[in-house]
Enzyme design. Sequence first.
Site, mmCIF file in Angstrom:
data_model
loop_
_atom_site.group_PDB
_atom_site.id
_atom_site.type_symbol
_atom_site.label_atom_id
_atom_site.label_comp_id
_atom_site.label_asym_id
_atom_site.label_seq_id
_atom_site.Cartn_x
_atom_site.Cartn_y
_atom_site.Cartn_z
ATOM 1 N N HIS A 10 82.873 74.160 40.353
ATOM 2 C CA HIS A 10 83.347 73.165 39.385
ATOM 3 C C HIS A 10 84.344 72.186 40.021
ATOM 4 O O HIS A 10 85.125 71.570 39.313
ATOM 5 C CB HIS A 10 84.061 73.837 38.199
ATOM 6 N N GLU A 58 70.061 70.560 32.403
ATOM 7 C CA GLU A 58 70.436 69.352 33.149
ATOM 8 C C GLU A 58 69.214 68.576 33.617
ATOM 9 O O GLU A 58 69.208 67.334 33.602
ATOM 10 C CB GLU A 58 71.331 69.709 34.340
#
Lengths: 338, 334
Positions: B128, B59
């Site tokens: 999440h 990321e």
Amino acid sequence: MTARTAESPGAPPNFDRQRLLDQYRMMCRIRAFEEAAVGAIADKLVLGAIHPSIGQEAVAVGVCGTLDRADILLSTHRGHGHTMAKGADPVAMMCELFGRAGGCCSGKGGSMHIADFEVGMLGANGVVGANITIAAGAAHAIKLKGEDRVVACLFGDGAINRGPFLEGLNWAQVFGLNVLFVCEDNGFAASTRTQAMTAGPGPAARAESLGIPAAEVDGNDVLAVEAATKELLADVRRGKPRFLVAKTYRLTGHTGVDPAPYRTAEEVAEAWTRDPIARARGLLETAGYAGDDLAAIADSAQREMRAAYDTARAAPWPDSDLAYADVQDVGDPRMVAF
Amino acid sequence: MGRMTYIDAARQTLAEEMRRDPTVWAVGEDLGRGGVFTQYKGLVEEFGPDRISDAPISEAAILGAAVGAAMMGTRPVVEMRFSDFALCAVDELVNQAAKARYMFGGQSRVPMVVREPIGMWRSSAAQHSQSLEAWYAHIPGLVVVTPATPADLRVLLAGAIRCDDPVVFMEHKDLWALEGEVPDGPVDGDPIVELGRARVAREGRDITIVSWSAAVHGAMAAAETLGTEGISAEVIDLRTIWPWDREAVLASVRRTGRLLVVHEAVAAGGFGAEIAATVAETLHGDLRAPVRRLGAPRIPISYAPPLEDRVRVTPEAIVAAARSMVGQPEAADG
């Protein structure tokens, strides 16, 4: 694959004397700039932290001076030398260090955020290693646009312990990007010896573990740095990222006010015997240049940077309204009262 | 007008923007196979792997590379899969993308869109499910977009891609399948002006409910119920939370005299606090009831549905809060 060591030219090789003279002049200018900047701390003209690269000038000149103007440079918090060698104006840089109007970032960045997009210098960075992924992305755009320029990304040896080092090198390798990664290894991560905090054999081995060939050079030998850079750039321009480790030494502290008590006087004195500027000067003298002429070049650099200092000191502060400029277009704080 | 799902709006808009502007490209994990929610499905076939680019699970590199690529004249659309994962790239977004233009004295722009799907979605648990929009609203330099409908996703994504600022574009995972009316044809006009403009989702007289993203739909359901009780609730969908449409909110609250802010994110330090404070500072004399906020308690999101549901702001809770604000008693266990 093991790390190759580029051959040091030794003395007297068939080097380009005029080229070395130019490199010597640039190293003198970088040294004089930083000496003036360090002096300005006591005069309370430099306001924030600066990180001198005194002793590391041969890396700046050997790498950045070898790039074309269209090539791109990403640098670190210790980036004055890189920036000047890429072609930035020292007066604008000094104004930036003093936070004055006319600074290359309008007085909004200071030493740690010096940038000059006109000469392809996309910024020093206050976060160690953060420039590595940005450099990979700059090269990614170059590839997408089909351009043939390269990106040079300089960082210190402390950066190799950060995630973006792994992520950025991996990225450049898997996408086949035109990046020359240069680890400017001065042995210290801020005030800690990097080796004490670094597992394994070091930066070159880490690059090679990702399939990126690495070369190691004496970073105090400007000719060796230039030669290695040229050789690696030939591959880089064909989409093969390469890695250069330039071993050098920071002759002063981490910041302009760091007395660096974490190392001995003997160690520093010994390092001064390997001063890259004195070394280049010795080579030039061997090649027939008069010592007085070489001293005159150094004196001229000192005068130039004293003048830059005086210009910056006399420069006005930026208009305080600039605090509100260049934040963003959408949600511009000048348009909306929050 | 035709009907379209939220995810089709996203896919179609990106494709249109990529056709319109060859410097637009997308990069992220698993894009080649269509993205984790299929929001990129079919695009690699049209645009090729250089413009719909798979990335390593890195990321920080995805976002950092996007910063460099944006500074070099391309317009990357960055996929972070889940806003939670974008936390691996906070330096790249907060220290680099948001500040490059400013700290380099305006020499550079960073035109990039960072797509960060947010919110609770089918037992996705604590890593999440977060809604972290307030974090980014706090950072000078970033634009923060939170569309609630397919039509808004469409116009706001087009605006985000075309604007020169770094934009955090937060799609709600629970809305991917939502269908809604969408104007025919490609996005026209200047969609950049839509960034920062709220939408009155329902007009009302008695109370203003301000919301964004999926919570808008809960607010609309609550307004429907309130209507049957004779309480006329105005629902404002902010659509973007930075910049947020201060004028639209103040104008509405001036008329209704009551403000209830509703969001899915944790209430403490949430963006609702900013709205509540602004309204309290600006309209104190006009308020007919204390400003209220509804958001999640400050606990991570659970996996088991009953535990997950415990932190949801339900239409029933919105109805109860609104009812009490207009002077009708809350239910005993409201």
